[in-house]
Design a protein around this motif. Structure first.
Motif, PDB file in Angstrom:
ATOM      1  N   MET A 117       0.824  -1.204   0.000  1.00 16.19           N
ATOM      2  CA  MET A 117       0.000   0.000   0.000  1.00 16.19           C
ATOM      3  C   MET A 117       0.863   1.261   0.000  1.00 16.19           C
ATOM      4  O   MET A 117       0.554   2.251  -0.675  1.00 16.19           O
ATOM      5  CB  MET A 117      -0.916  -0.006   1.223  1.00 16.19           C
ATOM      6  N   GLU A 118       1.964   1.224   0.735  1.00 19.41           N
ATOM      7  CA  GLU A 118       2.802   2.411   0.903  1.00 19.41           C
ATOM      8  C   GLU A 118       3.395   2.891  -0.412  1.00 19.41           C
ATOM      9  O   GLU A 118       3.441   4.094  -0.683  1.00 19.41           O
ATOM     10  CB  GLU A 118       3.930   2.106   1.897  1.00 19.41           C
ATOM     11  N   LYS A 119       3.833   1.954  -1.259  1.00 20.20           N
ATOM     12  CA  LYS A 119       4.498   2.347  -2.503  1.00 20.20           C
ATOM     13  C   LYS A 119       3.580   2.303  -3.719  1.00 20.20           C
ATOM     14  O   LYS A 119       4.016   2.607  -4.828  1.00 20.20           O
ATOM     15  CB  LYS A 119       5.724   1.462  -2.729  1.00 20.20           C
ATOM     16  N   SER A 120       2.329   1.931  -3.517  1.00 20.35           N
ATOM     17  CA  SER A 120       1.364   1.914  -4.620  1.00 20.35           C
ATOM     18  C   SER A 120       0.710   3.276  -4.770  1.00 20.35           C
ATOM     19  O   SER A 120       0.423   3.953  -3.787  1.00 20.35           O
ATOM     20  CB  SER A 120       0.298   0.847  -4.383  1.00 20.35           C
ATOM     21  N   ASP A 121       0.463   3.687  -6.024  1.00 15.96           N
ATOM     22  CA  ASP A 121      -0.186   4.967  -6.292  1.00 15.96           C
ATOM     23  C   ASP A 121      -1.666   4.910  -5.922  1.00 15.96           C
ATOM     24  O   ASP A 121      -2.344   3.916  -6.186  1.00 15.96           O
ATOM     25  CB  ASP A 121      -0.084   5.328  -7.780  1.00 15.96           C
ATOM     26  N   LYS A 122      -2.178   5.999  -5.337  1.00 18.83           N
ATOM     27  CA  LYS A 122      -3.601   6.056  -5.004  1.00 18.83           C
ATOM     28  C   LYS A 122      -4.474   5.924  -6.245  1.00 18.83           C
ATOM     29  O   LYS A 122      -5.528   5.293  -6.225  1.00 18.83           O
ATOM     30  CB  LYS A 122      -3.909   7.356  -4.272  1.00 18.83           C
ATOM     31  N   LYS A 123      -4.033   6.543  -7.340  1.00 19.18           N
ATOM     32  CA  LYS A 123      -4.797   6.467  -8.582  1.00 19.18           C
ATOM     33  C   LYS A 123      -4.867   5.020  -9.081  1.00 19.18           C
ATOM     34  O   LYS A 123      -5.918   4.551  -9.528  1.00 19.18           O
ATOM     35  CB  LYS A 123      -4.150   7.352  -9.644  1.00 19.18           C
ATOM     36  N   ALA A 124      -3.750   4.317  -8.998  1.00 18.30           N
ATOM     37  CA  ALA A 124      -3.719   2.925  -9.438  1.00 18.30           C
ATOM     38  C   ALA A 124      -4.613   2.056  -8.555  1.00 18.30           C
ATOM     39  O   ALA A 124      -5.317   1.164  -9.048  1.00 18.30           O
ATOM     40  CB  ALA A 124      -2.287   2.406  -9.423  1.00 18.30           C
ATOM     41  N   ILE A 125      -4.597   2.310  -7.246  1.00 20.44           N
ATOM     42  CA  ILE A 125      -5.443   1.548  -6.324  1.00 20.44           C
ATOM     43  C   ILE A 125      -6.918   1.810  -6.631  1.00 20.44           C
ATOM     44  O   ILE A 125      -7.740   0.886  -6.654  1.00 20.44           O
ATOM     45  CB  ILE A 125      -5.117   1.920  -4.867  1.00 20.44           C
ATOM     46  N   ALA A 126      -7.259   3.066  -6.892  1.00 17.33           N
ATOM     47  CA  ALA A 126      -8.646   3.415  -7.218  1.00 17.33           C
ATOM     48  C   ALA A 126      -9.091   2.716  -8.499  1.00 17.33           C
ATOM     49  O   ALA A 126     -10.232   2.239  -8.600  1.00 17.33           O
ATOM     50  CB  ALA A 126      -8.788   4.924  -7.355  1.00 17.33           C
ATOM     51  N   LEU A 127      -8.208   2.625  -9.473  1.00 20.04           N
ATOM     52  CA  LEU A 127      -8.555   1.933 -10.719  1.00 20.04           C
ATOM     53  C   LEU A 127      -8.728   0.435 -10.481  1.00 20.04           C
ATOM     54  O   LEU A 127      -9.635  -0.184 -11.039  1.00 20.04           O
ATOM     55  CB  LEU A 127      -7.479   2.180 -11.772  1.00 20.04           C
TER      56      LEU A 127
END
Length: 258
Positions: free
Chosen positions: A36-46
């Motif tokens: 979670m820490e190194k993942s982009d928020k935009k990518a997680i939302a997608l």
């Protein structure tokens, strides 16, 4: 003046919405070990939007059994709840019965059951590798927030069909058989379904090793799966079941439920 107040209120709502917890993230919780820490928020939302578009995590988790044929080579039946798999591999005259949780199981080759411990262990590991590969081709969109995964947003691009898509990259940290792989996942901007995936054998590669469509979705028990794809590769003849006879996972006899 009223128009200005309405516009300002709308802006404030939008700001609040962006800062509030994502409802889809709550419905699609990350697996333990997801980066979670190194993942982009935009990518997680997608990734969350993909899960919702495909029917949602609850409906996917509720499916008990899935069967499919992989590349016309072998047939798999997966008990998702007990995490067992049966693999019939006709060209190798081999049948694998594997408990994915314990690593235990049985293997029959050329009509005879393998009982020698070292040889059996080898074939059971082979079965696990087959399942990891073949299941990923089928359920990859449901594994975007798996343990060991890092997601990055790469921006907008186009599918090979010319349609607009948003792209996220998946890299892996010490998980699976091929942790050095990378995938770039193309998500349709209109329906939020994965429509294409690019495979990189090494994450450091500048160009993809292969690009495949991820299309021809069909609904199964309220969940969408991509099979019988336009390039005729990957999973075929997908089916889901609420009940199957126990002998499917403990007997080498060919299942007769189809």
């Amino acid at each position: 003046m009223n128009k200005f107040r309405f516009s300002l209120a709308t802006i404030l709502i939008l700001i609040w919405s962006c800062s509030a917890p994502s409802e889809s993230s709550e419905e699609n919780p990350a697996a333990e070990g997801f980066n979670m820490e190194k993942s982009d928020k935009k990518a997680i939302a997608l990734a969350d939007s993909v899960m919702m578009a495909m029917g949602g995590r609850k409906k996917y988790d509720a499916i008990r059994y899935i069967s499919w044929n992989f590349f016309g080579k072998r047939d798999l039946i997966w008990d998702k709840h007990a995490n067992r798999v049966r693999i019939d591999f006709p060209s190798k005259e081999t049948i694998y019965l594997l408990n994915l949780n314990t690593g235990e199981g049985r293997v029959q080759k050329e009509g005879a059951e393998i009982t020698q411990p070292d040889t059996l262990e080898h074939y059971l590991q082979e079965a696990k590798s087959i399942w990891i590969n073949d299941s990923y081709w089928l359920v990859m969109p449901f594994k975007l927030k798996d343990s060991g995964v890092t997601l990055r947003y790469l921006g907008e691009s186009k599918l090979q069909t010319g349609k607009a898509a948003e792209v996220i990259a998946l890299t892996f940290n010490n998980v699976g058989d091929t942790p050095n792989n990378k995938y770039e996942i193309y998500i349709d901007k209109d329906d939020h379904l994965v429509k294409q995936w690019a495979y990189f054998k090494e994450a450091t590669q500048d160009s993809a090793s292969a690009i495949w469509p991820f299309d021809n979705y069909k609904e199964y028990d309220g969940v969408l799966f991509s099979s019988n794809r336009s390039d005729e590769k990957g999973p075929h003849d997908v089916k889901t079941y609420d009940e199957l006879p126990e002998e499917v996972f403990n007997s080498f006899k060919k299942p007769s439920f189809n």
